[in-house]
Scaffold this motif. Structure first.
Motif, PDB file in Angstrom:
ATOM      1  N   SER A 265       6.057  -0.104  -2.342  1.00  0.00           N
ATOM      2  CA  SER A 265       7.289  -1.477  -2.924  1.00  0.00           C
ATOM      3  C   SER A 265       6.745  -2.079  -1.548  1.00  0.00           C
ATOM      4  N   ASN A 266       7.164  -3.951  -1.084  1.00  0.00           N
ATOM      5  CA  ASN A 266       7.483  -3.934  -0.237  1.00  0.00           C
ATOM      6  C   ASN A 266       9.262  -4.343   0.199  1.00  0.00           C
ATOM      7  N   VAL A 267       9.618  -3.504  -0.540  1.00  0.00           N
ATOM      8  CA  VAL A 267      11.442  -3.879  -0.450  1.00  0.00           C
ATOM      9  C   VAL A 267      11.525  -2.171   0.395  1.00  0.00           C
ATOM     10  N   VAL A 268      12.192  -1.935   0.774  1.00  0.00           N
ATOM     11  CA  VAL A 268      12.966  -0.742   1.583  1.00  0.00           C
ATOM     12  C   VAL A 268      13.610  -0.162   0.620  1.00  0.00           C
ATOM     13  N   ILE A 269      13.040   1.105   0.483  1.00  0.00           N
ATOM     14  CA  ILE A 269      14.081   2.194  -0.761  1.00  0.00           C
ATOM     15  C   ILE A 269      15.871   2.506  -0.071  1.00  0.00           C
ATOM     16  N   ASN A 270      16.627   2.498  -0.006  1.00  0.00           N
ATOM     17  CA  ASN A 270      17.873   3.744   0.215  1.00  0.00           C
ATOM     18  C   ASN A 270      18.006   3.819  -0.179  1.00  0.00           C
ATOM     19  N   VAL A 271      18.705   5.125   0.377  1.00  0.00           N
ATOM     20  CA  VAL A 271      19.160   6.232   0.121  1.00  0.00           C
ATOM     21  C   VAL A 271      20.573   6.634   0.964  1.00  0.00           C
ATOM     22  N   SER A 272      21.120   7.251  -0.248  1.00  0.00           N
ATOM     23  CA  SER A 272      22.860   7.733   0.214  1.00  0.00           C
ATOM     24  C   SER A 272      22.666   8.499  -0.069  1.00  0.00           C
ATOM     25  N   ALA A 273      22.880   9.588   0.674  1.00  0.00           N
ATOM     26  CA  ALA A 273      22.322  11.033   1.280  1.00  0.00           C
ATOM     27  C   ALA A 273      24.145  12.334   1.342  1.00  0.00           C
ATOM     28  N   GLY A 274      24.286  12.931   0.993  1.00  0.00           N
ATOM     29  CA  GLY A 274      25.321  13.669   1.351  1.00  0.00           C
ATOM     30  C   GLY A 274      25.818  15.047   1.273  1.00  0.00           C
ATOM     31  N   TRP A 275      26.013  16.065   1.327  1.00  0.00           N
ATOM     32  CA  TRP A 275      26.287  17.266   1.242  1.00  0.00           C
ATOM     33  C   TRP A 275      27.845  17.708   0.837  1.00  0.00           C
ATOM     34  N   GLU A 276      28.669  18.134  -0.166  1.00  0.00           N
ATOM     35  CA  GLU A 276      29.652  18.072  -1.257  1.00  0.00           C
ATOM     36  C   GLU A 276      29.794  20.035  -1.612  1.00  0.00           C
ATOM     37  N   ALA A 277      30.847  20.043  -2.077  1.00  0.00           N
ATOM     38  CA  ALA A 277      30.978  21.326  -3.064  1.00  0.00           C
ATOM     39  C   ALA A 277      30.933  20.489  -3.875  1.00  0.00           C
ATOM     40  N   LEU A 278      30.196  21.330  -4.547  1.00  0.00           N
ATOM     41  CA  LEU A 278      29.396  20.881  -6.425  1.00  0.00           C
ATOM     42  C   LEU A 278      30.315  22.575  -6.888  1.00  0.00           C
ATOM     43  N   THR A 279      30.005  22.177  -8.582  1.00  0.00           N
ATOM     44  CA  THR A 279      30.702  23.301  -8.969  1.00  0.00           C
ATOM     45  C   THR A 279      29.594  24.758  -9.225  1.00  0.00           C
TER      46      THR A 279
ATOM     47  N   GLN B 257       0.710  -1.313   0.234  1.00  0.00           N
ATOM     48  CA  GLN B 257      -0.238   0.332  -0.117  1.00  0.00           C
ATOM     49  C   GLN B 257       0.719   1.039  -0.007  1.00  0.00           C
ATOM     50  N   ALA B 258       2.069   1.176   0.288  1.00  0.00           N
ATOM     51  CA  ALA B 258       2.786   2.607   0.343  1.00  0.00           C
ATOM     52  C   ALA B 258       4.530   1.822   0.280  1.00  0.00           C
ATOM     53  N   ALA B 259       5.104   2.790   0.765  1.00  0.00           N
ATOM     54  CA  ALA B 259       6.274   2.402   0.369  1.00  0.00           C
ATOM     55  C   ALA B 259       7.510   2.710   1.663  1.00  0.00           C
ATOM     56  N   THR B 260       8.351   1.831   2.165  1.00  0.00           N
ATOM     57  CA  THR B 260       9.785   2.931   3.275  1.00  0.00           C
ATOM     58  C   THR B 260      10.706   3.102   2.471  1.00  0.00           C
ATOM     59  N   ILE B 261      11.164   4.581   2.655  1.00  0.00           N
ATOM     60  CA  ILE B 261      12.270   5.694   2.563  1.00  0.00           C
ATOM     61  C   ILE B 261      13.725   5.709   3.548  1.00  0.00           C
TER      62      ILE B 261
END
Length: 491
Positions: A77-91, A23-27
């Motif tokens: 989704s029945n499968v956990v959606i895994n997100v790698s998050a970061g703050w970086e110095a971009l252009t 019925q939903a997803a887990t992120i």
């Protein structure tokens, strides 16, 4: 991009789980920032726009959790959606910056319940297979087999990095002159979930090979996107095109449509194309041209008189067209009229503000290259409406103003009046069959072309190449088409 091998035992396990209802997803968001940086930045801040965080890092984290919760309610989704998050110095420069990006970290083909011989982003592949396909697989990415990797510019708004325009971390949408991080993150996670052609090189039309090691002119595997990408010039989908045909289609303006059934069913809220009609004493000056409203200032009227048109002449030592305070001649020309100003050098808002200060009642901004012009920017002091037109149409308007002059009297030159209305036969951002258009400017925009909705869509959509000020957090019709497209893919 990594392309792990799927084993027989994995297929058997996946088949057993694939039919479970969802019925939903887990992120799950996982920070990769170091102590004192990014999400861990201890800089004190005041709670803003419904975000209760009292440190910069906490507010950033709260936005991620808020946006994740929105996506969780919109996809299954029945499968956990895994997100790698970061703050970086971009252009960065003082006037421009890379805000950030997100994308699928792993891609898959030929897994349970997927379309055979077709590339999928991992989060969608996991949903269809019913298991995390990267579990137990060796990690060659350095990011622990996450589904999606995101990175955003930690320096935004600082000196030398789009000076003064920071990420707005409130949850209420009141970003003002800053960059709305909620909308930016919603957009980027949409790409990570699959809103992208992903495995086709838009510069060559070549597809990624089955091993995932390189793009090939022939023999590569299609992306799940390609079955619904229909070129109205070639009369075929990308699925049935050669690499050369896909390359041409990626720079075929206003001709590449999305024909997925969920999007088509939900696209009825798109509005009819706005047009400007001119009335001129010279037959050649009676025109009917498309326009796009600016994202700043008051809305242009949907119907009625816009005003008498006036050309803006080149000024001595000017920075660019309309970029400096108007001289006496231009002030006299535009007072009480709609100024026609070409794009270039300075922002659209600066041009419109200078015209406003000179007494203009509106502005028509003219592109300086091929393609539609959507004037973006922010200036809360602008009180006159502005619209954008193509280079060819703008040149036609300028010529019409000049052609009308001899039809006047000795004391008053002939004039051209612009009226605004809509075309009842055409829909903004869609083809003649009502299928929404993908973004295909004549000059390829790497990373943007094809993997966004076209900028001509009205109202603005989340997955256009620009983050517009009128976006909401609703991802479904009658407000948006992001979720319908993902459902066409299999979400």
């Amino acid at each position: 991009m990594r392309t792990p091998v799927i084993t027989r035992s994995l297929i058997a396990a996946a088949c057993a789980l694939a039919c479970m209802a969802s019925q939903a997803a887990t992120i799950k968001i996982t920070s990769r920032d170091k102590a004192g940086e990014g999400f861990n930045d201890p800089t004190p801040v005041t709670p803003v726009g419904g975000n209760p965080g009292t440190t910069l890092g906490a507010q950033r984290w709260n936005v991620y959790q808020y946006v994740a919760s929105i996506w969780e309610k919109n996809i299954d989704s029945n499968v956990v959606i895994n997100v790698s998050a970061g703050w970086e110095a971009l252009t960065c420069t003082s006037t421009s910056a890379t805000l950030g990006s997100a994308g699928a970290l792993n891609i898959w083909h030929d897994f349970p319940n997927g379309k055979a011989g077709t590339w999928y982003p991992q989060a969608l592949a996991n949903k269809l297979a019913g298991v995390n396909l990267s579990d137990g697989q060796p990690d060659s990415t350095g990011y622990d087999n996450f589904d999606i990797k995101t990175q955003f510019n930690v320096n935004l708004g600082n000196t030398g990095c789009l000076d003064g325009s920071k990420f707005y971390l409130g949850l209420d949408g009141n970003a003002g002159t800053n960059v709305n991080f909620v909308e930016t993150l919603l957009h980027e996670l949409g790409h990570g979930l699959g809103f992208s052609v992903l495995t086709v090189s838009t510069s060559t039309g070549s597809r990624l090979n089955a091993a995932g090691t390189g793009y090939v002119a022939t023999g590569g595997l299609p992306s799940i996107w390609e079955q619904y990408m229909y070129d109205n010039t070639a009369k075929k989908t990308w699925l049935n095109m050669t690499s050369a045909e896909r390359k041409a289609s990626a720079i075929n303006p206003l001709q590449l449509a999305w024909i997925g059934p969920n999007v088509k069913a939900g696209a009825g809220f798109l509005k009819h194309i706005p047009i400007v009609k001119t009335v001129s004493p010279a037959t050649s000056g009676n025109l009917s041209l498309d326009f796009s409203a600016a994202s700043f200032g008051p809305a242009a009227p949907s119907s009625g008189t816009f005003g008498v048109l006036a050309n803006v002449a080149t000024q001595t030592n000017e920075t660019g067209p309309g970029c400096d305070a108007f001289d006496t001649a231009n002030t006299m020309a535009v007072k009480g009229k709609v100024a026609i100003i070409s794009r270039g050098t300075c922002s659209f808002a600066i041009k419109v503000k200078n015209a406003q200060n000179a007494g203009a009642v509106g502005v028509i901004l003219v592109n300086n290259t091929t393609g539609a012009l959507i004037p973006g920017g922010t200036d809360t002091t602008i009180t006159i409406p502005a619209v954008g037109v193509t280079q060819a149409d703008g040149n036609a308007l300028k010529a019409a103003v000049t052609a009308a002059i001899p039809y006047g009297t000795r004391s008053k030159a002939g004039t051209v009046t612009a009226n605004l209305t809509t075309d009842p036969a055409r829909i903004a951002g869609a083809d003649t069959n009502g299928n929404p258009l993908l973004y295909t400017p004549a000059t390829l925009a790497p990373g943007s072309s094809v993997s966004h909705w076209d900028v001509t869509a009205t109202p603005n959509l989340l997955m256009e190449p620009n983050i517009n000020s009128d976006l909401t957090t609703t991802l479904v019709p009658p407000v948006d088409l992001t979720v319908p497209l993902l459902k066409d893919l299999g979400w």
